[in-house]
Motif scaffolding. Structure first.
Motif, short mmCIF file in Angstrom:
data_model
loop_
_atom_site.label_atom_id
_atom_site.label_comp_id
_atom_site.label_asym_id
_atom_site.label_seq_id
_atom_site.Cartn_x
_atom_site.Cartn_y
_atom_site.Cartn_z
N TYR A 7 0.84 -1.20 0.00
CA TYR A 7 0.00 0.00 0.00
C TYR A 7 0.87 1.25 0.00
CZ TYR A 7 -4.19 -2.79 0.88
OH TYR A 7 -5.23 -3.67 0.75
N ALA A 58 1.87 -6.00 1.93
CA ALA A 58 0.65 -6.66 2.40
C ALA A 58 0.50 -8.03 1.75
CB ALA A 58 -0.57 -5.80 2.09
N ARG A 75 -5.49 -15.13 9.41
CA ARG A 75 -5.88 -14.27 10.55
C ARG A 75 -6.08 -12.82 10.10
NH1 ARG A 75 -1.09 -14.91 14.49
NH2 ARG A 75 0.24 -15.95 12.99
N ASN A 76 -6.56 -11.97 11.01
CA ASN A 76 -6.76 -10.55 10.71
C ASN A 76 -5.46 -9.94 10.20
OD1 ASN A 76 -9.49 -10.29 11.48
ND2 ASN A 76 -8.88 -10.19 13.63
N GLY A 77 -5.56 -9.19 9.12
CA GLY A 77 -4.39 -8.48 8.60
C GLY A 77 -3.45 -9.34 7.79
N SER A 78 -3.84 -10.59 7.49
CA SER A 78 -2.93 -11.49 6.77
C SER A 78 -2.85 -11.17 5.27
CB SER A 78 -3.36 -12.95 6.99
OG SER A 78 -4.69 -13.14 6.59
N GLY A 79 -3.83 -10.41 4.77
CA GLY A 79 -3.76 -10.02 3.35
C GLY A 79 -4.92 -10.51 2.49
N LYS A 80 -5.96 -11.05 3.11
CA LYS A 80 -7.08 -11.62 2.35
C LYS A 80 -7.80 -10.58 1.49
CE LYS A 80 -9.12 -13.04 6.14
NZ LYS A 80 -8.15 -12.47 7.12
N SER A 81 -8.17 -9.45 2.13
CA SER A 81 -8.89 -8.42 1.38
C SER A 81 -8.02 -7.81 0.30
CB SER A 81 -9.39 -7.32 2.32
OG SER A 81 -10.33 -7.85 3.21
N THR A 82 -6.73 -7.74 0.57
CA THR A 82 -5.81 -7.22 -0.44
C THR A 82 -5.81 -8.13 -1.67
OG1 THR A 82 -4.47 -6.28 1.34
CG2 THR A 82 -3.43 -6.41 -0.83
N ARG A 96 -9.01 -7.40 -3.59
CA ARG A 96 -8.94 -6.14 -4.35
C ARG A 96 -8.03 -6.28 -5.56
NH1 ARG A 96 -7.52 -3.63 0.96
NH2 ARG A 96 -9.52 -3.63 2.04
N GLU A 130 -15.68 -11.82 3.42
CA GLU A 130 -16.36 -11.88 4.73
C GLU A 130 -17.82 -11.46 4.63
OE1 GLU A 130 -14.20 -11.14 8.23
OE2 GLU A 130 -12.32 -10.84 7.15
N HIS A 163 -13.81 -16.02 8.19
CA HIS A 163 -13.21 -16.46 9.44
C HIS A 163 -13.98 -17.67 9.99
CE1 HIS A 163 -10.18 -13.38 10.19
NE2 HIS A 163 -11.01 -12.51 9.66
N1 LIG Z 1 -5.83 0.87 2.74
C1 LIG Z 1 -4.74 0.43 3.37
N2 LIG Z 1 -3.65 1.23 3.54
C2 LIG Z 1 -2.54 0.77 4.14
N3 LIG Z 1 -2.40 -0.46 4.63
C3 LIG Z 1 -3.44 -1.30 4.51
C4 LIG Z 1 -4.67 -0.91 3.87
N4 LIG Z 1 -5.52 -1.96 3.90
C5 LIG Z 1 -4.86 -2.96 4.52
N5 LIG Z 1 -3.63 -2.59 4.87
C6 LIG Z 1 -2.60 -3.43 5.55
O1 LIG Z 1 -2.32 -4.51 4.69
C7 LIG Z 1 -2.20 -5.73 5.44
C8 LIG Z 1 -3.22 -6.74 4.92
O2 LIG Z 1 -4.53 -6.24 5.19
P1 LIG Z 1 -5.84 -6.94 4.65
O3 LIG Z 1 -6.96 -5.97 4.88
O4 LIG Z 1 -5.61 -7.41 3.27
O5 LIG Z 1 -5.96 -8.17 5.64
P2 LIG Z 1 -7.18 -9.16 5.88
O6 LIG Z 1 -6.60 -10.53 5.86
O7 LIG Z 1 -8.28 -8.86 4.93
O8 LIG Z 1 -7.62 -8.80 7.38
P3 LIG Z 1 -9.07 -8.93 8.06
O9 LIG Z 1 -9.27 -10.38 8.39
O10 LIG Z 1 -8.93 -8.09 9.30
O11 LIG Z 1 -10.09 -8.40 7.12
C9 LIG Z 1 -2.39 -5.35 6.89
O12 LIG Z 1 -1.13 -5.15 7.44
C10 LIG Z 1 -3.14 -4.05 6.82
O13 LIG Z 1 -2.85 -3.23 7.93
#
Ligand SMILES: Nc1ncnc2c1ncn2[C@@H]1O[C@H](COP(=O)(O)OP(=O)(O)OP(=O)(O)O)[C@@H](O)[C@H]1O
Ligand SMILES: [Mg+2]
Length: 308
Positions: free
Chosen positions: A28, A51, A70-77, A80, A196, A229
């Motif tokens: 990011y 990420a 887990r939370n923040g592991s990168g799934k939503s990234t 996208r 999710e 999750h």
């Molecule tokens: N818009 C953003 N700007 C900067 N960093 C981001 C942004 N979105 C996510 N991150 C960072 O990228 C990493 C992956 O985030 P991501 O949202 O992909 O995780 P996730 O697996 O979807 O988490 P969750 O289970 O909480 O939804 C994390 O370290 C997060 O802090």
């Protein structure tokens, strides 16, 4: 035109691979616009946080793949990136043989991949269910005379026939998410990503949504990426992709992934309840098969033991 067609079918990837990640990394920190860049100019970190780190995998057309981590592991990234909302910092992503980084293909990729997000209320834009389903169609320029039939077809598919004139906020959570799915289906995508999408639903709503998604996958050969999750929702997936800290830890059938309890725990995840129950029984000297992961399989296994 035929020339274009031939070029496409000679593509190096098998046509079956609807999604292909090749050594994809994403940060990011690289993705700010000029104004932000100026603001952050002196704060750019020495170590750029990624990420997503060097991820490679492919998904076949019609596969149901669960992405867990887990939370923040990168799934939503990953979600996208697949929908061309953001673009790889390094590496390549192909969706239906389209390079998602090609600016000329951005809208085609987005039309090919439909996304459903966590909060049903954030996805409501119109004053009627009809308006909401029509929204995406307007964006991709579907002719007006074709719109209503597409909307009706999509609403029927998700079990919301006759709800078109209703105000979206009157729907239940599960109905709202099904309306969101209808909005995607009307665009005739090849891939549906649920990020999710069941997280805020009660058990009934979750089941409604999962039933629709499984039906789409089986009947329409729709490719599904299901981010969740809820471990109990992924036991029926064809395959699981487990990520941690932006890296792909493992991919395989649910049976393979959930039999690796230590790996799951290291990645900060719990094994599904059925797996836990079976482990407990086994630890207490009860002879249960080691490949039981779904509720149905557990019922069968327990019946056998109890009838003995
Ligand atoms: N818009 C953003 N700007 C900067 N960093 C981001 C942004 N979105 C996510 N991150 C960072 O990228 C990493 C992956 O985030 P991501 O949202 O992909 O995780 P996730 O697996 O979807 O988490 P969750 O289970 O909480 O939804 C994390 O370290 C997060 O802090
Ligand atoms: Mg997320």
């Amino acid at each position: 035109m035929s020339h274009v067609h031939i070029t496409k079918s000679l593509f190096v990837f098998t046509m079956e691979d609807i999604i292909k990640y090749e050594n994809v990394s994403y940060s990011y920190a690289y993705d700010f616009d000029d104004e932000e860049e100026e603001l952050n100019n002196i704060q750019v970190p020495h170590v750029i946080p990624f990420a997503v780190k060097n991820v490679s995998f492919s998904v076949k057309q019609g596969e149901f793949v669960a992405i867990i981590g887990r939370n923040g592991s990168g799934k939503s990234t990953l979600a996208r990136l697949t929908d061309a909302l953001i673009f790889p910092t390094e590496g390549k992503i192909y969706v239906d043989s389209m390079d998602t980084s090609d600016p000329e293909l951005t809208w085609e990729v987005r039309a090919c991949v439909g996304m459903v997000f966590q909060n049903p209320d954030n996805q409501i834009i119109g004053t009627t269910v009809n308006d909401d389903v029509a929204f995406g169609l307007e964006n991709i320029g579907v002719p007006t005379d074709e719109m209503q039939s597409r909307i009706d077809e999509a609403l029927r598919y998700v079990g919301l026939e006759g709800y078109g004139d209703m105000e979206p906020h009157l729907l239940s959570g599960g109905q709202k998410q099904r309306a969101a799915i209808a909005g995607i289906l009307a665009m005739h995508p090849k891939v549906v990503i649920l990020d999710e999408a069941t997280a805020m639903l009660d058990p009934v709503g979750r089941k409604e949504v999962m039933d629709v998604v499984h039906r789409l996958n089986k009947e329409e050969n729709m490719t599904v990426l299901h981010i969740t999750h809820h471990m109990d929702e992924v036991v029926n997936a064809d395959r699981i992709i487990l990520i941690d800290n932006g890296s792909l830890v493992s991919t395989g059938t649910p049976k393979k992934i959930f039999s690796q309890g230590e790996m799951m725990r290291k990645a900060g995840l719990e094994v599904p309840q059925v797996t836990k129950l079976m482990d407990n029984l086994r630890n207490n000297g009860i002879d249960v098969p080691d490949d039981v992961i779904t509720v149905d399989e557990a019922v069968l296994a327990l019946e056998k033991i109890l009838v003995k």
